[in-house]
Design an enzyme around this catalytic site. Structure first.
Site, PDB file in Angstrom:
ATOM      1  NE  ARG A   1      -8.004   2.211  -1.406  1.00 47.21           N
ATOM      2  CZ  ARG A   1      -9.012   2.919  -0.973  1.00 47.21           C
ATOM      3  NH1 ARG A   1      -9.589   2.604   0.136  1.00 47.21           N
ATOM      4  NH2 ARG A   1      -9.444   3.954  -1.608  1.00 47.21           N
TER       5      ARG A   1
ATOM      6  NE  ARG B   1      -3.662   2.612   0.764  1.00 48.81           N
ATOM      7  CZ  ARG B   1      -4.742   2.801   1.514  1.00 48.81           C
ATOM      8  NH1 ARG B   1      -5.204   1.821   2.268  1.00 48.81           N
ATOM      9  NH2 ARG B   1      -5.358   3.964   1.508  1.00 48.81           N
TER      10      ARG B   1
ATOM     11  CG  ASP C   1      -8.549   0.595   2.948  1.00 51.47           C
ATOM     12  OD1 ASP C   1      -7.800   1.108   3.798  1.00 51.47           O
ATOM     13  OD2 ASP C   1      -9.706   0.996   2.743  1.00 51.47           O
TER      14      ASP C   1
ATOM     15  CG  ASP D   1     -10.895   1.071   6.486  1.00 50.96           C
ATOM     16  OD1 ASP D   1      -9.799   1.670   6.483  1.00 50.96           O
ATOM     17  OD2 ASP D   1     -11.733   1.193   5.571  1.00 50.96           O
TER      18      ASP D   1
END
Length: 191
Positions: free
Chosen positions: A115, A103, A118, A120
């Site tokens: 990307r 990333r 990711d 989160d």
């Protein structure tokens, strides 16, 4: 010491007690490279840390990009883990893992970007917080089908700590507003 100060002290002790395990829900996404493999490998790599125990991982979902223009659709999933790490330490670990998997963030570019990975931090138990680095629960969790659909798959009765609604309820509300177009369940095996 007042009663409210005792509660605050107890809360701080509990939040900083490294012997307690906390459930955390992680959103995984990728729209560059071999996304299915990247997500699966990134999830497994999180389980190699002694402070983390992997609990559950949803099916992967192919999803249309949201909030950005891209010809690359995403592969998204949600996982549940248990950890002794604080929310901030877990965030640091997620960001480090993103970098390890290629990333690259371009802060000079505005908005979302394609990307390789990711990760989160969506929820950390029932913790609510807002700092310069981290907001819990994730501020857009209740608006994103690519989060709600896989999250409902692994825990539809989980309650949003601020909205006081279950994931199933939030998903039904979102589907009634926007349908379920642009999201398709797929398998973890690449063909």
């Amino acid at each position: 010491m007042s009663r409210s100060n005792r509660w605050i002290t107890l809360f701080n002790i509990l939040m900083n007690n490294t012997n307690l395990l906390h459930s955390a829900y992680i959103g995984l996404g990728s729209n560059l490279g071999k996304s299915l493999s990247l997500l699966r490998e990134a999830w497994q790599s999180l389980g190699r840390y002694p402070e983390i125990t992997l609990q559950d991982l949803s099916s992967p979902y192919r999803t249309r990009p949201v909030g950005m223009e891209s010809k690359h659709w995403f592969i998204n999933a949600v996982g549940c883990l248990r950890t002794k790490l604080s929310p901030e330490a877990l965030l640091d670990l997620l960001l480090t893992t993103e970098q390890r998997f290629g990333r690259i963030r371009h802060p000079e570019l505005k908005g979302y970007q394609d990307r390789t990975l990711d990760l989160d931090l969506l929820l950390y138990g029932s913790t609510t917080m807002r700092t310069a680095r981290l907001t819990l629960p994730h501020p857009a969790l209740h608006e994103r089908l690519f989060v709600l659909v896989p999250l409902a798959e692994i825990n539809s009765q989980l309650q949003h700590p601020l909205l006081r609604k279950t994931v199933a309820c939030l998903l039904a509300e979102q589907e009634s507003r926007n349908g379920q177009e642009g999201i398709e369940r797929i398998a973890w095996q690449e063909k």
